[in-house]
Design a protein around this motif. Structure first.
Motif, PDB file in Angstrom:
ATOM      1  N   PRO A  34       0.846  -1.242  -0.097  1.00 40.80           N
ATOM      2  CA  PRO A  34      -0.115  -0.108   0.248  1.00 40.80           C
ATOM      3  C   PRO A  34       0.798   1.258   0.025  1.00 40.80           C
ATOM      4  CG  PRO A  34      -0.350  -1.055   2.267  1.00 40.80           C
ATOM      5  CD  PRO A  34       0.789  -2.176   1.182  1.00 40.80           C
ATOM      6  N   PHE A  35       0.587   2.413  -0.695  1.00 39.62           N
ATOM      7  CA  PHE A  35       1.220   3.440  -0.756  1.00 39.62           C
ATOM      8  C   PHE A  35       0.286   4.485  -1.155  1.00 39.62           C
ATOM      9  CE2 PHE A  35       1.260   2.108  -5.249  1.00 39.62           C
ATOM     10  CZ  PHE A  35       1.238   3.168  -6.011  1.00 39.62           C
ATOM     11  N   GLY A  36      -0.802   4.307  -1.400  1.00 41.21           N
ATOM     12  CA  GLY A  36      -1.731   5.482  -2.062  1.00 41.21           C
ATOM     13  C   GLY A  36      -2.865   5.557  -1.017  1.00 41.21           C
ATOM     14  N   PRO A  37      -4.023   6.166  -1.551  1.00 39.97           N
ATOM     15  CA  PRO A  37      -5.183   6.446  -0.398  1.00 39.97           C
ATOM     16  C   PRO A  37      -5.926   5.266  -0.122  1.00 39.97           C
ATOM     17  CG  PRO A  37      -5.655   7.023  -2.757  1.00 39.97           C
ATOM     18  CD  PRO A  37      -4.392   6.658  -2.789  1.00 39.97           C
ATOM     19  N   LEU A  38      -5.681   4.049  -0.735  1.00 42.80           N
ATOM     20  CA  LEU A  38      -6.423   3.088  -0.377  1.00 42.80           C
ATOM     21  C   LEU A  38      -5.672   1.685  -0.582  1.00 42.80           C
ATOM     22  CD1 LEU A  38      -9.286   1.404   0.354  1.00 42.80           C
ATOM     23  CD2 LEU A  38      -9.871   1.816  -2.275  1.00 42.80           C
ATOM     24  N   HIS A  39      -5.641   0.702   0.503  1.00 42.83           N
ATOM     25  CA  HIS A  39      -5.247  -0.633   0.104  1.00 42.83           C
ATOM     26  C   HIS A  39      -6.360  -1.343   0.436  1.00 42.83           C
ATOM     27  CE1 HIS A  39      -2.732  -3.962  -0.457  1.00 42.83           C
ATOM     28  NE2 HIS A  39      -2.806  -4.624   0.876  1.00 42.83           N
ATOM     29  N   LEU A  40      -6.950  -2.079  -0.364  1.00 43.09           N
ATOM     30  CA  LEU A  40      -8.307  -2.906  -0.511  1.00 43.09           C
ATOM     31  C   LEU A  40      -7.691  -4.472  -0.462  1.00 43.09           C
ATOM     32  CD1 LEU A  40     -11.548  -2.944  -0.261  1.00 43.09           C
ATOM     33  CD2 LEU A  40     -11.355  -2.975  -2.702  1.00 43.09           C
ATOM     34  N   VAL A  41      -8.091  -5.047   0.861  1.00 44.41           N
ATOM     35  CA  VAL A  41      -7.713  -6.507   0.978  1.00 44.41           C
ATOM     36  C   VAL A  41      -9.041  -7.333   0.953  1.00 44.41           C
ATOM     37  CG1 VAL A  41      -6.617  -8.148   2.515  1.00 44.41           C
ATOM     38  CG2 VAL A  41      -5.831  -5.964   2.443  1.00 44.41           C
ATOM     39  N   VAL A  42      -9.170  -8.169  -0.020  1.00 45.43           N
ATOM     40  CA  VAL A  42     -10.287  -8.926  -0.388  1.00 45.43           C
ATOM     41  C   VAL A  42     -10.034 -10.367  -0.018  1.00 45.43           C
ATOM     42  CG1 VAL A  42     -11.988  -9.717  -2.089  1.00 45.43           C
ATOM     43  CG2 VAL A  42     -10.791  -7.486  -2.369  1.00 45.43           C
ATOM     44  N   LEU A  43     -10.947 -10.865   1.412  1.00 43.53           N
ATOM     45  CA  LEU A  43     -10.991 -11.955   1.951  1.00 43.53           C
ATOM     46  C   LEU A  43     -12.219 -12.914   1.656  1.00 43.53           C
ATOM     47  CD1 LEU A  43      -9.698 -10.792   5.093  1.00 43.53           C
ATOM     48  CD2 LEU A  43      -7.926 -11.818   3.209  1.00 43.53           C
ATOM     49  N   GLY A  44     -12.273 -14.122   2.018  1.00 45.04           N
ATOM     50  CA  GLY A  44     -13.522 -14.915   1.969  1.00 45.04           C
ATOM     51  C   GLY A  44     -13.464 -15.782   0.975  1.00 45.04           C
ATOM     52  N   ARG A  45     -14.719 -16.251   0.505  1.00 44.69           N
ATOM     53  CA  ARG A  45     -15.133 -17.271  -0.570  1.00 44.69           C
ATOM     54  C   ARG A  45     -16.176 -16.741  -1.766  1.00 44.69           C
ATOM     55  NH1 ARG A  45     -15.685 -23.185   1.605  1.00 44.69           N
ATOM     56  NH2 ARG A  45     -13.391 -22.693   2.056  1.00 44.69           N
ATOM     57  N   LEU A  46     -15.854 -16.909  -2.691  1.00 46.53           N
ATOM     58  CA  LEU A  46     -16.674 -16.874  -3.844  1.00 46.53           C
ATOM     59  C   LEU A  46     -16.998 -18.130  -4.526  1.00 46.53           C
ATOM     60  CD1 LEU A  46     -18.167 -14.552  -5.640  1.00 46.53           C
ATOM     61  CD2 LEU A  46     -16.044 -14.623  -6.924  1.00 46.53           C
ATOM     62  N   ARG A  47     -18.441 -18.449  -4.844  1.00 48.58           N
ATOM     63  CA  ARG A  47     -18.966 -19.670  -5.648  1.00 48.58           C
ATOM     64  C   ARG A  47     -19.337 -19.194  -6.639  1.00 48.58           C
ATOM     65  NH1 ARG A  47     -20.014 -18.723  -0.430  1.00 48.58           N
ATOM     66  NH2 ARG A  47     -19.087 -20.076   1.193  1.00 48.58           N
ATOM     67  N   PHE A  48     -18.780 -19.707  -7.939  1.00 49.84           N
ATOM     68  CA  PHE A  48     -19.381 -19.505  -9.425  1.00 49.84           C
ATOM     69  C   PHE A  48     -19.841 -18.083  -9.361  1.00 49.84           C
ATOM     70  CE2 PHE A  48     -20.863 -23.670  -7.121  1.00 49.84           C
ATOM     71  CZ  PHE A  48     -20.113 -24.698  -7.945  1.00 49.84           C
ATOM     72  N   GLY A  49     -18.926 -17.328  -9.153  1.00 49.75           N
ATOM     73  CA  GLY A  49     -19.003 -15.938  -9.674  1.00 49.75           C
ATOM     74  C   GLY A  49     -17.911 -15.155 -10.244  1.00 49.75           C
ATOM     75  N   SER A  50     -17.495 -13.771 -10.181  1.00 49.70           N
ATOM     76  CA  SER A  50     -16.513 -13.260 -10.601  1.00 49.70           C
ATOM     77  C   SER A  50     -16.338 -12.143  -9.749  1.00 49.70           C
ATOM     78  CB  SER A  50     -16.631 -12.792 -11.977  1.00 49.70           C
ATOM     79  OG  SER A  50     -17.762 -12.066 -12.205  1.00 49.70           O
ATOM     80  N   VAL A  51     -14.814 -11.832  -9.583  1.00 50.13           N
ATOM     81  CA  VAL A  51     -14.422 -10.384  -9.099  1.00 50.13           C
ATOM     82  C   VAL A  51     -13.531  -9.571 -10.239  1.00 50.13           C
ATOM     83  CG1 VAL A  51     -13.180  -9.221  -7.209  1.00 50.13           C
ATOM     84  CG2 VAL A  51     -14.445 -11.349  -6.741  1.00 50.13           C
ATOM     85  N   THR A  52     -13.800  -8.515 -10.318  1.00 45.64           N
ATOM     86  CA  THR A  52     -13.026  -7.438 -11.139  1.00 45.64           C
ATOM     87  C   THR A  52     -12.705  -6.203 -10.485  1.00 45.64           C
ATOM     88  OG1 THR A  52     -14.041  -8.231 -13.188  1.00 45.64           O
ATOM     89  CG2 THR A  52     -12.905  -6.332 -13.189  1.00 45.64           C
ATOM     90  N   ALA A  53     -11.214  -6.139 -10.271  1.00 50.95           N
ATOM     91  CA  ALA A  53     -10.589  -4.737  -9.620  1.00 50.95           C
ATOM     92  C   ALA A  53     -10.178  -3.867 -10.782  1.00 50.95           C
ATOM     93  CB  ALA A  53      -9.777  -5.213  -8.795  1.00 50.95           C
TER      94      ALA A  53
END
Length: 219
Positions: A186-205
């Motif tokens: 992290p060096f900017g205004p936001l560091h987003l840490v994504v945890l947990g479980r995703l079933r039959f889906g998608s994540v886009t950053a």
């Protein structure tokens, strides 16, 4: 009036949805069967209608006093099928108590503009599309933890140009991840840490479209 004719609550419908969700994870139901049964469960008005979606699943039986107060018994499991409880976001690590929960069923959810971002967020979405836009958000901490417990849903994370996103701890089951943002440190205004479980889906950053245009024009 018999037990089957008693009305059911939203809590009971959600409990049955969790059982169906775990049944898919154990290979008892296909994705198509889950969708059909989930639609039936969400529309159920009586205990008989709600129990019908569980009747052929092994390890399910009627138990004594209902978990939901003094109503008649609901279909429940006597096996590890339900005793496993909610899935922890990371093995051996319990999530911090979230101060903001994003929950949806068969819906579209958008968080945009100057919305307040808690240090810890939680999503619990089924068959939904969720967009979290952090570009104008008001954050109290640089590091934000997002605990995901989603099923058949898409999650889009839009972050400022200098933000970083870490998706490495996300547990994927039949899902996809597309990270178009720096992972860290992290060096900017936001560091987003994504945890947990995703079933039959998608994540886009990703960054907002305006950031891509500025990059193409050399600004």
């Amino acid at each position: 009036m018999g037990d089957r004719e008693l009305r059911v609550s939203d809590a009971e419908r959600e409990h049955v949805g969790q059982l169906l969700q775990r049944a898919v994870g154990l290979g008892m139901l296909s994705l198509g069967e889950f969708t059909e049964r989930m639609d039936t469960a969400l529309a159920a008005k009586t205990r008989g209608e709600l129990n019908a979606v569980l009747i052929d699943l092994p390890g399910i039986r009627l138990v004594g006093p209902s978990t939901f107060g003094h109503a008649a018994p609901l279909m429940h499991s006597a096996s590890p099928f339900t005793e496993r409880g909610p899935v922890a976001p990371v093995a051996g690590r319990a999530p911090a108590t979230p101060s903001h929960v994003i929950r949806s069923r068969l819906s579209g959810v958008n968080r945009r503009g100057p919305w307040q971002v808690a240090p810890s967020l939680q999503t619990n979405n089924w068959l939904s599309g969720v967009t979290l836009d952090f570009t104008e958000a008001i954050m109290s901490t640089q590091v934000v933890e997002l605990h995901v417990d989603d099923y058949c849903s898409s999650l889009t994370l839009i972050v400022p140009a200098e933000a970083t996103v870490d998706l490495n701890a996300l547990d994927l089951i039949g899902s996809s991840v597309n990270n178009k943002v720096r992972t860290g440190p992290p060096f900017g205004p936001l560091h987003l840490v994504v945890l947990g479980r995703l079933r039959f889906g998608s994540v886009t950053a990703k960054h907002p479209l305006s950031a891509h245009w500025r990059k193409l024009m050399g600004r």
